[in-house]
Design a protein around this motif. Structure first.
Motif, PDB file in Angstrom:
ATOM      1  N   LEU A  20       0.830  -1.140  -0.002  1.00  0.00           N
ATOM      2  CA  LEU A  20      -0.248   0.029   0.022  1.00  0.00           C
ATOM      3  C   LEU A  20       0.825   1.144  -0.279  1.00  0.00           C
ATOM      4  O   LEU A  20       1.996   1.061   0.350  1.00  0.00           O
ATOM      5  CB  LEU A  20      -0.920  -0.036   1.273  1.00  0.00           C
ATOM      6  CG  LEU A  20      -2.039  -1.053   1.120  1.00  0.00           C
ATOM      7  CD1 LEU A  20      -2.609  -1.248   2.454  1.00  0.00           C
ATOM      8  CD2 LEU A  20      -3.086  -1.055  -0.103  1.00  0.00           C
ATOM      9  N   ARG A  23      -1.422   8.159  -0.583  1.00  0.00           N
ATOM     10  CA  ARG A  23      -2.029   8.798  -1.796  1.00  0.00           C
ATOM     11  C   ARG A  23      -2.677  10.357  -1.496  1.00  0.00           C
ATOM     12  O   ARG A  23      -3.358  10.787  -1.882  1.00  0.00           O
ATOM     13  CB  ARG A  23      -3.499   8.218  -2.149  1.00  0.00           C
ATOM     14  CG  ARG A  23      -3.312   6.745  -2.375  1.00  0.00           C
ATOM     15  CD  ARG A  23      -2.397   6.535  -3.845  1.00  0.00           C
ATOM     16  NE  ARG A  23      -2.947   7.100  -4.799  1.00  0.00           N
ATOM     17  CZ  ARG A  23      -3.982   6.687  -5.741  1.00  0.00           C
ATOM     18  NH1 ARG A  23      -4.291   5.565  -5.546  1.00  0.00           N
ATOM     19  NH2 ARG A  23      -4.182   7.577  -6.663  1.00  0.00           N
ATOM     20  N   GLY A  50      -3.751   4.052  -0.471  1.00  0.00           N
ATOM     21  CA  GLY A  50      -4.469   3.261  -1.276  1.00  0.00           C
ATOM     22  C   GLY A  50      -3.305   2.540  -2.208  1.00  0.00           C
ATOM     23  O   GLY A  50      -2.384   1.979  -1.483  1.00  0.00           O
ATOM     24  N   GLN A  51      -3.444   2.207  -3.303  1.00  0.00           N
ATOM     25  CA  GLN A  51      -2.592   1.474  -4.088  1.00  0.00           C
ATOM     26  C   GLN A  51      -2.466   1.863  -5.449  1.00  0.00           C
ATOM     27  O   GLN A  51      -3.228   2.668  -5.954  1.00  0.00           O
ATOM     28  CB  GLN A  51      -3.038  -0.123  -4.281  1.00  0.00           C
ATOM     29  CG  GLN A  51      -4.249  -0.206  -5.206  1.00  0.00           C
ATOM     30  CD  GLN A  51      -5.074  -1.583  -5.142  1.00  0.00           C
ATOM     31  OE1 GLN A  51      -5.627  -2.031  -4.159  1.00  0.00           O
ATOM     32  NE2 GLN A  51      -4.661  -2.577  -6.154  1.00  0.00           N
ATOM     33  N   SER A  79      -7.834  -4.771   4.186  1.00  0.00           N
ATOM     34  CA  SER A  79      -7.384  -3.553   4.135  1.00  0.00           C
ATOM     35  C   SER A  79      -7.836  -2.863   5.522  1.00  0.00           C
ATOM     36  O   SER A  79      -6.835  -2.022   5.953  1.00  0.00           O
ATOM     37  CB  SER A  79      -8.107  -2.575   3.086  1.00  0.00           C
ATOM     38  OG  SER A  79      -8.143  -2.988   1.926  1.00  0.00           O
ATOM     39  N   HIS A 132      -5.406   2.150 -10.280  1.00  0.00           N
ATOM     40  CA  HIS A 132      -5.227   2.414  -8.893  1.00  0.00           C
ATOM     41  C   HIS A 132      -6.380   2.448  -8.177  1.00  0.00           C
ATOM     42  O   HIS A 132      -7.627   2.309  -8.509  1.00  0.00           O
ATOM     43  CB  HIS A 132      -4.496   3.912  -8.617  1.00  0.00           C
ATOM     44  CG  HIS A 132      -5.616   5.091  -9.284  1.00  0.00           C
ATOM     45  ND1 HIS A 132      -6.324   5.684  -8.405  1.00  0.00           N
ATOM     46  CD2 HIS A 132      -5.702   5.449 -10.371  1.00  0.00           C
ATOM     47  CE1 HIS A 132      -6.945   6.728  -9.064  1.00  0.00           C
ATOM     48  NE2 HIS A 132      -6.730   6.602 -10.479  1.00  0.00           N
ATOM     49  N   ALA A 133      -6.538   2.537  -6.705  1.00  0.00           N
ATOM     50  CA  ALA A 133      -7.546   2.589  -5.872  1.00  0.00           C
ATOM     51  C   ALA A 133      -7.184   3.201  -4.507  1.00  0.00           C
ATOM     52  O   ALA A 133      -6.105   3.353  -4.096  1.00  0.00           O
ATOM     53  CB  ALA A 133      -8.026   1.301  -5.688  1.00  0.00           C
ATOM     54  N   TYR A 134      -8.195   3.698  -3.686  1.00  0.00           N
ATOM     55  CA  TYR A 134      -8.123   4.033  -2.433  1.00  0.00           C
ATOM     56  C   TYR A 134      -8.535   3.001  -1.447  1.00  0.00           C
ATOM     57  O   TYR A 134      -9.852   2.663  -1.493  1.00  0.00           O
ATOM     58  CB  TYR A 134      -8.976   5.559  -2.343  1.00  0.00           C
ATOM     59  CG  TYR A 134      -8.463   6.414  -3.200  1.00  0.00           C
ATOM     60  CD1 TYR A 134      -7.335   7.291  -2.917  1.00  0.00           C
ATOM     61  CD2 TYR A 134      -8.852   6.622  -4.553  1.00  0.00           C
ATOM     62  CE1 TYR A 134      -6.549   8.104  -3.666  1.00  0.00           C
ATOM     63  CE2 TYR A 134      -8.287   7.481  -5.404  1.00  0.00           C
ATOM     64  CZ  TYR A 134      -7.020   8.394  -4.939  1.00  0.00           C
ATOM     65  OH  TYR A 134      -6.734   9.262  -5.838  1.00  0.00           O
ATOM     66  N   ARG A 135      -7.747   2.719  -0.329  1.00  0.00           N
ATOM     67  CA  ARG A 135      -8.229   1.581   0.684  1.00  0.00           C
ATOM     68  C   ARG A 135      -8.757   2.263   1.926  1.00  0.00           C
ATOM     69  O   ARG A 135      -9.198   1.145   2.579  1.00  0.00           O
ATOM     70  CB  ARG A 135      -7.145   0.686   0.637  1.00  0.00           C
ATOM     71  CG  ARG A 135      -6.923   0.019  -0.663  1.00  0.00           C
ATOM     72  CD  ARG A 135      -8.098  -1.201  -0.823  1.00  0.00           C
ATOM     73  NE  ARG A 135      -7.761  -1.683  -2.407  1.00  0.00           N
ATOM     74  CZ  ARG A 135      -8.907  -1.936  -3.290  1.00  0.00           C
ATOM     75  NH1 ARG A 135     -10.095  -1.928  -2.577  1.00  0.00           N
ATOM     76  NH2 ARG A 135      -8.804  -2.415  -4.327  1.00  0.00           N
TER      77      ARG A 135
END
Length: 231
Positions: A20, A23, A50-51, A79, A132-135
């Motif tokens: 991770l 962000r 995120g990732q 997560s 990409h993503a927000y965790r």
């Protein structure tokens, strides 16, 4: 108290062990309705977690194999565990995009990284594209010392062909928005095999950030989650 750059770098290093990344983040203004921090008082600042690409996938899979029972939303659970442990270590409150009532993660992300939505609704990143993503996020009752994000180049403005709006067999995405029922019916139906096994055709058609594109198994996992959650 102000959180030092060294502390932020330490948090980033701990997150990196699980694939991770931080962000971006920002401070809440005095007039904002900020979410509660760890003590229940309004938070003064946040760091988004995120990732980029599928870096967390092997860490998540290793954790999943160790679970003694089936978990309804395993990626969310993983997560929460990872970010929650980091929060405990640095005196923050961990929150998740799936928390109810829903928190404005997309608006926070646009503010923290100065991104804009793509035609698919996913925020377009100048390096990662759509991959990409927000965790989750860490909320602090202290100020965080960090540099302000610069306005990002919105790659969608440079893309004339817009293949992301031309690849779906049921035209799920258009200027009118997302045709949720059409997408869901196709994914579950007999002609949705390529979407189930390899992910959204519109998303995969985007020419940006291809080095970060999720592997087919990761996309299949997310597509299966979408189909189940909508049941």
């Amino acid at each position: 108290m102000t959180f030092s750059r060294g502390t932020v770098e330490e948090i980033a290093a701990v997150l990196a062990a699980s694939g991770l990344i931080l962000r971006g983040g920002f401070g809440f203004g005095d007039e904002e309705a900020a979410p509660a921090g760890p003590s229940g008082a309004p938070a003064k600042s946040m760091l988004l977690v995120g990732q980029a690409g599928a870096a967390p996938w092997p860490h998540f899979q290793r954790w999943l194999r160790q679970q003694a029972r089936d978990i309804a939303n395993p990626l969310d659970t993983w997560s929460r565990e990872v970010i929650g442990a980091v929060a405990q270590g640095c005196g923050a409150r961990a929150i998740s995009p799936s928390d109810r009532p829903y928190l404005p993660f997309q608006q926070w992300a646009m503010r923290a990284e100065r991104l804009k939505p793509s035609p698919l609704g996913i925020l377009m990143h100048p390096q990662y594209g759509l991959w990409h993503a927000y965790r989750g996020a860490l909320l602090f009752e202290d100020e965080i010392s960090q540099s302000e994000a610069h306005e990002a180049i919105h790659l969608c403005d440079t893309c004339v062909a817009k293949p992301c709006l031309k690849s779906c067999p049921v035209d799920a995405y258009s200027e009118q928005g997302f045709a949720y029922e059409s997408c869901l019916g196709h994914v579950r139906g007999p002609r949705g095999g390529s979407c189930r096994s390899g992910g959204c055709l519109d998303r995969n058609a985007c020419p940006f950030g291809v080095a970060y594109r999720y592997p087919a198994e990761v996309q299949a996992f997310h597509m299966a989650s979408f189909a189940r959650a909508a049941a």
